[in-house]
Design a protein around this motif. Sequence first.
Motif, PDB file in Angstrom:
ATOM      1  N   LEU A  76     -11.426   2.892  -0.632  1.00 19.86           N
ATOM      2  CA  LEU A  76     -10.488   3.375  -1.642  1.00 19.86           C
ATOM      3  C   LEU A  76      -9.217   2.524  -1.665  1.00 19.86           C
ATOM      4  N   LEU A  77      -8.733   2.153  -0.498  1.00 20.27           N
ATOM      5  CA  LEU A  77      -7.530   1.318  -0.430  1.00 20.27           C
ATOM      6  C   LEU A  77      -7.798  -0.071  -0.995  1.00 20.27           C
ATOM      7  N   ASN A  78      -8.975  -0.637  -0.718  1.00 14.28           N
ATOM      8  CA  ASN A  78      -9.318  -1.950  -1.268  1.00 14.28           C
ATOM      9  C   ASN A  78      -9.350  -1.923  -2.791  1.00 14.28           C
ATOM     10  N   ILE A  79      -9.949  -0.884  -3.348  1.00 16.27           N
ATOM     11  CA  ILE A  79     -10.008  -0.758  -4.807  1.00 16.27           C
ATOM     12  C   ILE A  79      -8.608  -0.584  -5.392  1.00 16.27           C
ATOM     13  N   THR A 136      -6.229   1.335   6.556  1.00 17.02           N
ATOM     14  CA  THR A 136      -5.583   0.269   5.816  1.00 17.02           C
ATOM     15  C   THR A 136      -6.674  -0.507   5.090  1.00 17.02           C
ATOM     16  N   ASP A 137      -6.280  -1.431   4.215  1.00 16.79           N
ATOM     17  CA  ASP A 137      -7.289  -2.209   3.499  1.00 16.79           C
ATOM     18  C   ASP A 137      -7.900  -3.251   4.428  1.00 16.79           C
ATOM     19  N   SER A 138      -8.848  -4.023   3.886  1.00 14.57           N
ATOM     20  CA  SER A 138      -9.627  -4.926   4.734  1.00 14.57           C
ATOM     21  C   SER A 138      -8.893  -6.202   5.134  1.00 14.57           C
ATOM     22  N   SER A 139      -7.744  -6.486   4.548  1.00 11.36           N
ATOM     23  CA  SER A 139      -6.999  -7.689   4.922  1.00 11.36           C
ATOM     24  C   SER A 139      -6.382  -7.508   6.310  1.00 11.36           C
TER      25      SER A 139
END
Length: 389
Positions: A242-245, A268-271
């Motif tokens: 959801l965070l990545n989107i 957190t997002d994937s970065s």
Amino acid sequence: MAAENGDDLTVAVAQKNASEVTEEAGSYPKDLSYGVYDCDPSSVDPNGTIISGIEQKPRIVLMGLRRSGKSSIQKVVFHKMSPNETLFLESTNKVVKEDISNSSFVQFHIWDFPGQIDFFDPTFDSENIFGGCGALIFVIDAQDDYMEALERLRHTVTRAYKINPRINFEVFIHKVDGLSEDYKMDTQRDIHARATDDLYDAGFEQVHLSFHLTSIYDHSIFEAFSKVVQKLIPQLPTLENLLNIFISNSAIEKAFLFDVVSKIYIATDSSPVDMQSYELCCDMIDVVIDVSCIYGLMSGDELAPAFDRHSQASIRLNNGTVLHLREVNRFLALVCILRDDAMEKQGMIDYNFTMFRAGIQKVFEVRKSQNRKMAAISFTNENGETVHC
């Protein structure tokens, strides 16, 4: 107002009009609905499925030698004690069990074990301690001779793994604040190599240890605990997706989903996570709560929470970066890092945030529905009686 790194901050704490707020705070369950950890073994089938419909909080066990810093870690992270005050803490001489659930979205049991505990003592109930354990954190003092600690680590991990192979084993290489960067890395490599070699020699090469450099004098201890807690959250992949989107459609560089009370980020997002960015986000939560305590509470609302459904803030740094905070519910906050020009599309960000918030709500609704289905299962007890849950 100046940030710790010298950046000038222009703080704009904006409160939304109540008529504009379409979401209600506290609409999610306070319980995060973790996996099966701290529950009666009789209520779990061989596949790890709850058959009695009871899902309790996971247990995190803190272990290590005496004066390694276990109690200090707990007090700083969960009791907001100043790091300097921990110098006056007495050494732990008994098992301290604590329920971390005071107005926080992150909830679990934490057991702090004294360093002098003897595993060979017949009164040491390994089955009870490790059987319901979700994560075992072993703290090693990096400023001391750690050979004895490594031996204790090997013995602890091998015994715990035999009882409960599902435990997440975490090693905190602690008190690294007084060490140079090169010495930190050398110490981590040495401890990692010795610990894994010891387990391999003992025939436990399948056991995975995670290592973290920590100190109570910076945010490294909060980041390390964040990674530990994330492993206990079964919804983590969905939250990360959801965070990545959200960030990919909103021109946002980085986003954290924070537990406001503990400042642990549950997703957190994937970065990759940059420590400086994480520190800025933590500091922003403190700024928002402090400003809200002064200006945000209405007269006569002294007992009202400083962080509520009206909480929203933007902090602009002098390097063109913006920190943007939005309330998800009264326990969670979304903190984003983006460029100043991306804030020109405020409407798009607001809309995407509304969709993100609705997505999180669906995640917990699905989890709640699954728990209700499991609660309808019946089983036969040892007396041959059918019990409906």
